[in-house]
Structure formats: structure tokens, C-alpha cells
Design an enzyme around this catalytic site. Structure first.
Site, PDB file in Angstrom:
ATOM      1  N   SER A 139       0.853  -1.187   0.000  1.00 23.07           N
ATOM      2  CA  SER A 139       0.000   0.000   0.000  1.00 23.07           C
ATOM      3  C   SER A 139       0.892   1.242   0.000  1.00 23.07           C
ATOM      4  O   SER A 139       1.991   1.224   0.585  1.00 23.07           O
ATOM      5  CB  SER A 139      -0.881   0.032   1.246  1.00 23.07           C
ATOM      6  OG  SER A 139      -1.564   1.270   1.333  1.00 23.07           O
ATOM      7  N   TYR A 153      -1.566  -0.459  10.395  1.00 16.07           N
ATOM      8  CA  TYR A 153      -1.742  -1.088   9.073  1.00 16.07           C
ATOM      9  C   TYR A 153      -0.628  -0.617   8.133  1.00 16.07           C
ATOM     10  O   TYR A 153      -0.033  -1.416   7.403  1.00 16.07           O
ATOM     11  CB  TYR A 153      -3.126  -0.714   8.533  1.00 16.07           C
ATOM     12  CG  TYR A 153      -3.350  -0.947   7.059  1.00 16.07           C
ATOM     13  CD1 TYR A 153      -3.732  -2.195   6.574  1.00 16.07           C
ATOM     14  CD2 TYR A 153      -3.199   0.107   6.137  1.00 16.07           C
ATOM     15  CE1 TYR A 153      -3.944  -2.402   5.207  1.00 16.07           C
ATOM     16  CE2 TYR A 153      -3.416  -0.092   4.788  1.00 16.07           C
ATOM     17  CZ  TYR A 153      -3.784  -1.345   4.325  1.00 16.07           C
ATOM     18  OH  TYR A 153      -3.999  -1.538   2.980  1.00 16.07           O
TER      19      TYR A 153
HETATM   20  P1  NAP Z   1     -11.688  -5.651  -0.158  1.00 24.09           P
HETATM   21  O1  NAP Z   1     -12.502  -5.142  -1.286  1.00 24.09           O
HETATM   22  O2  NAP Z   1     -12.180  -5.470   1.245  1.00 24.09           O
HETATM   23  O3  NAP Z   1     -11.420  -7.212  -0.416  1.00 24.09           O
HETATM   24  C1  NAP Z   1     -10.666  -7.922   0.491  1.00 24.09           C
HETATM   25  C2  NAP Z   1     -10.519  -9.346   0.032  1.00 24.09           C
HETATM   26  O4  NAP Z   1      -9.619 -10.003   0.927  1.00 24.09           O
HETATM   27  C3  NAP Z   1     -11.802 -10.142   0.037  1.00 24.09           C
HETATM   28  O5  NAP Z   1     -11.760 -11.082  -1.009  1.00 24.09           O
HETATM   29  C4  NAP Z   1     -11.754 -10.856   1.398  1.00 24.09           C
HETATM   30  O6  NAP Z   1     -12.467 -12.088   1.415  1.00 24.09           O
HETATM   31  C5  NAP Z   1     -10.276 -11.121   1.505  1.00 24.09           C
HETATM   32  N1  NAP Z   1      -9.801 -11.301   2.865  1.00 24.09           N
HETATM   33  C6  NAP Z   1      -9.822 -10.439   3.904  1.00 24.09           C
HETATM   34  N2  NAP Z   1      -9.255 -10.988   4.984  1.00 24.09           N
HETATM   35  C7  NAP Z   1      -8.858 -12.227   4.613  1.00 24.09           C
HETATM   36  C8  NAP Z   1      -8.214 -13.301   5.263  1.00 24.09           C
HETATM   37  N3  NAP Z   1      -7.861 -13.232   6.556  1.00 24.09           N
HETATM   38  N4  NAP Z   1      -7.973 -14.425   4.566  1.00 24.09           N
HETATM   39  C9  NAP Z   1      -8.304 -14.527   3.264  1.00 24.09           C
HETATM   40  N5  NAP Z   1      -8.929 -13.561   2.587  1.00 24.09           N
HETATM   41  C10 NAP Z   1      -9.199 -12.424   3.268  1.00 24.09           C
HETATM   42  O7  NAP Z   1     -10.219  -5.018  -0.150  1.00 24.09           O
HETATM   43  P2  NAP Z   1      -9.314  -4.454  -1.340  1.00 24.09           P
HETATM   44  O8  NAP Z   1      -9.390  -2.987  -1.324  1.00 24.09           O
HETATM   45  O9  NAP Z   1      -9.577  -5.184  -2.596  1.00 24.09           O
HETATM   46  O10 NAP Z   1      -7.884  -4.826  -0.750  1.00 24.09           O
HETATM   47  C11 NAP Z   1      -7.038  -5.805  -1.342  1.00 24.09           C
HETATM   48  C12 NAP Z   1      -5.624  -5.534  -0.913  1.00 24.09           C
HETATM   49  O11 NAP Z   1      -5.235  -4.240  -1.364  1.00 24.09           O
HETATM   50  C13 NAP Z   1      -5.395  -5.542   0.596  1.00 24.09           C
HETATM   51  O12 NAP Z   1      -4.153  -6.138   0.875  1.00 24.09           O
HETATM   52  C14 NAP Z   1      -5.354  -4.068   0.948  1.00 24.09           C
HETATM   53  O13 NAP Z   1      -4.593  -3.839   2.111  1.00 24.09           O
HETATM   54  C15 NAP Z   1      -4.682  -3.508  -0.287  1.00 24.09           C
HETATM   55  N6  NAP Z   1      -4.889  -2.082  -0.514  1.00 24.09           N
HETATM   56  C16 NAP Z   1      -6.138  -1.583  -0.666  1.00 24.09           C
HETATM   57  C17 NAP Z   1      -6.287  -0.218  -0.899  1.00 24.09           C
HETATM   58  C18 NAP Z   1      -7.633   0.442  -1.097  1.00 24.09           C
HETATM   59  O14 NAP Z   1      -7.705   1.683  -1.048  1.00 24.09           O
HETATM   60  N7  NAP Z   1      -8.708  -0.312  -1.326  1.00 24.09           N
HETATM   61  C19 NAP Z   1      -5.160   0.602  -0.933  1.00 24.09           C
HETATM   62  C20 NAP Z   1      -3.912   0.051  -0.776  1.00 24.09           C
HETATM   63  C21 NAP Z   1      -3.783  -1.303  -0.565  1.00 24.09           C
HETATM   64  P3  NAP Z   1     -13.963 -12.190   2.075  1.00 24.09           P
HETATM   65  O15 NAP Z   1     -14.841 -11.261   1.290  1.00 24.09           O
HETATM   66  O16 NAP Z   1     -14.332 -13.623   1.923  1.00 24.09           O
HETATM   67  O17 NAP Z   1     -13.817 -11.743   3.495  1.00 24.09           O
END
Ligand code: NAP
Length: 241
Positions: A139, A153
Site C-alpha cells: 500500500s 496497518y
Molecule cells: P476488499 O474489497 O475489502 O477485499 C478484500 C478481500 O480479501 C476479500 O476477497 C476478502 O475475502 C479477503 N480477505 C480479507 N481478509 C482475509 C483473510 N484473513 N484471509 C483470506 N482472505 C481475506 O479489499 P481491497 O481494497 O480489494 O484490498 C485488497 C488488498 O489491497 C489488501 O491487501 C489491501 O490492504 C490492499 N490495498 C487496498 C487499498 C484500497 O484503497 N482499497 C489501498 C492500498 C492497498 P472475504 O470477502 O471472503 O472476506
């Protein structure tokens, strides 16, 4: 030649689902890991299977070592694992550090750091003979620090960047590459306050939050042969943040 086979943790929603879609479009077979939302994971798997590629959804909480072992075991039944995208992540403790409880902070570190380390350990084991490519989803928070939002985080993501650098050197001779992609603010369910990405627009040089598809291409490139000389790098895809 066999299609590349890539495991995407947290592939059921948000960035992970977009990465899974992009990888299938780029010719990968994909195993989608998810924690709890079976219907979302199955919907992505069913949609992507129509392409003719092999796509499977497997419940696997990355904080559970045995579940990670079973996830890689299920993938190995399809073929030789060539790629792993460590995407699963969440932030439950939101706000100032002093206002959050240690139990919730520890749970966040468990998924955002220990879960990634666990998946890297078993990814390397799976790739030892044939080589492969690991992409960790970090991130922009790792370098910005995210004050007032989730400094713990951000610290976990900075540790993921360091893990990426160190592990890349450790396994380079085994023909395993390890890289990371660091997204900025992306519109997904990650943000419990769904208005937050748009509210932050003025602080993003490009002037808007990103969407998951804008992260997927960098991940696919790092997994591809075009990136065969890239390892230990963190690609920032953050609209200038
Ligand atoms: P999201 O829409 O909330 O999706 C999260 C995904 O991770 C879902 O498929 C969820 O599965 C899964 N998950 C959560 N906890 C888990 C666990 N303990 N074991 C296995 N699967 C798990 O989030 P996102 O924004 O796509 O984030 C994806 C990645 O990008 C993360 O690493 C996040 O830190 C990073 N990121 C996000 C942003 C942002 O602004 N969105 C920015 C920088 C980095 P379920 O639905 O089954 O719970």
C-alpha cells in the site's frame, strides 16, 4: 506449453477480483482464495470459468496456516503453481492509534503481515522446483504512514515491502521472483466509509481515487515473462500519492 497457474488470496472482491479477471484474460488458470464470502468468490469463479480457463474458488483464511497449506494443496491438484498474489488484507482498527484496542490491531497485523509471510513461505515451497513469481499487495500507506487512520496497518505494509526485498534476494537463485504493488486509495469495500475515497480526491495528485482494474495490470506484468529481470521491487500505483 501449459498455462500459468496463479493463486490469488482475497480474490473474491475488490482488487483481488480485478486481478483474477485480468490474469484470466492474460491466459492464466486462477485459484481464488477467500475468507468468508463464498457466494462472491463462487460468482467470480463461475464468471471467469466461462473463458475456458480453469478457475476455482477455495475458502482459505490466510491467518490460518493449515488453510494456507490446503489452499496451495488444492491448487497443486490443478497443475504447477507458477504465480501467487498475496492480496488478502483488511483494516478493522480505524482511527487514531490511542483510540484502538490491541486485540483488533493484532488481528489486523495477523492478516496484513503474518498472513502474507505464511503465504510466502508456502508459495516458495510450491515453487522450489519450477520457479515462479510472487506479488505482494502492499500500500502507498507503507511510506505515507496513514496518521489518524491506521498507522499500524501502514507499518504492516512497510514490513511487507521489506519482506519483498529480503525474500527476493533469498530465493532469486531458485528462479523465484518476489515483487510488490503498492496501490493508493482504491474504491473497494476495504473502506468501511464508502465516501472516503471520493473525499480524499483533492489530496491525490491525479485528482481522483483509483479503481481495482488500474492495479491489475501491474500485477499481471510482474507475473509475466516481460518482468523476468524484475525482483525485489515495489511498483507504486497511487495516482501520484
Ligand atoms: P476488499 O474489497 O475489502 O477485499 C478484500 C478481500 O480479501 C476479500 O476477497 C476478502 O475475502 C479477503 N480477505 C480479507 N481478509 C482475509 C483473510 N484473513 N484471509 C483470506 N482472505 C481475506 O479489499 P481491497 O481494497 O480489494 O484490498 C485488497 C488488498 O489491497 C489488501 O491487501 C489491501 O490492504 C490492499 N490495498 C487496498 C487499498 C484500497 O484503497 N482499497 C489501498 C492500498 C492497498 P472475504 O470477502 O471472503 O472476506
Amino acid at each position: 506449453m501449459n498455462a500459468p497457474l496463479t493463486v490469488v488470496t482475497g480474490g473474491s472482491r475488490g482488487i483481488g477480483a480485478a486481478v483474477s479477471r485480468r490474469l484470466v484474460a492474460d491466459g492464466h488458470d486462477v485459484v481464488i482464495g477467500y475468507r468468508s464470502d463464498a457466494s462472491a468468490a463462487q460468482a467470480v469463479a463461475t464468471e471467469l470459468s466461462r473463458s475456458g480457463r480453469t478457475v476455482m474458488a477455495v475458502r482459505a483464511d490466510t491467518t490460518d496456516e493449515q488453510a494456507v497449506i490446503d489452499l496451495f494443496g488444492a491448487a497443486a491438484e490443478i497443475g504447477i503453481i507458477s504465480g501467487v498474489v498475496n492480496n488478502a488484507g483488511s483494516a478493522r482498527a480505524v482511527g487514531r492509534l490511542a483510540d484502538n484496542d490491541i486485540e483488533t490491531i493484532r488481528a489486523d497485523l495477523d492478516v496484513n503481515l503474518i498472513g502474507v509471510i505464511t503465504c510466502c513461505k508456502y508459495a516458495v515451497a510450491a515453487m522450489t522446483e519450477s520457479g515462479g513469481s510472487i506479488v505482494n499487495i502492499s500500500s502507498a500507506a507503507a511510506t505515507l504512514g496513514s496518521p489518524g487512520m491506521y498507522v499500524h496497518y501502514a507499518a504492516a505494509k512497510a514490513a511487507v515491502d521489506t519482506l519483498t526485498v529480503g525474500l527476493s534476494k533469498e530465493v532469486a537463485a531458485q528462479n523465484i521472483r518476489v515483487n510488490a504493488v503498492a496501490p493508493g486509495i482504491i474504491e473497494t469495500d476495504f473502506h468501511r466509509d464508502r465516501q472516503r475515497p471520493q473525499r480524499m480526491a483533492s489530496s491525490i495528485p491525479i485528482g481522483r481515487p483509483g479503481v481495482p482494474d488500474e492495479i491489475a495490470g501491474a500485477v499481471s506484468w510482474l507475473l509475466s515473462d516481460d518482468a523476468r529481470y524484475a525482483t525485489g521491487t515495489v511498483i507504486r500505483v497511487a495516482g501520484g500519492m
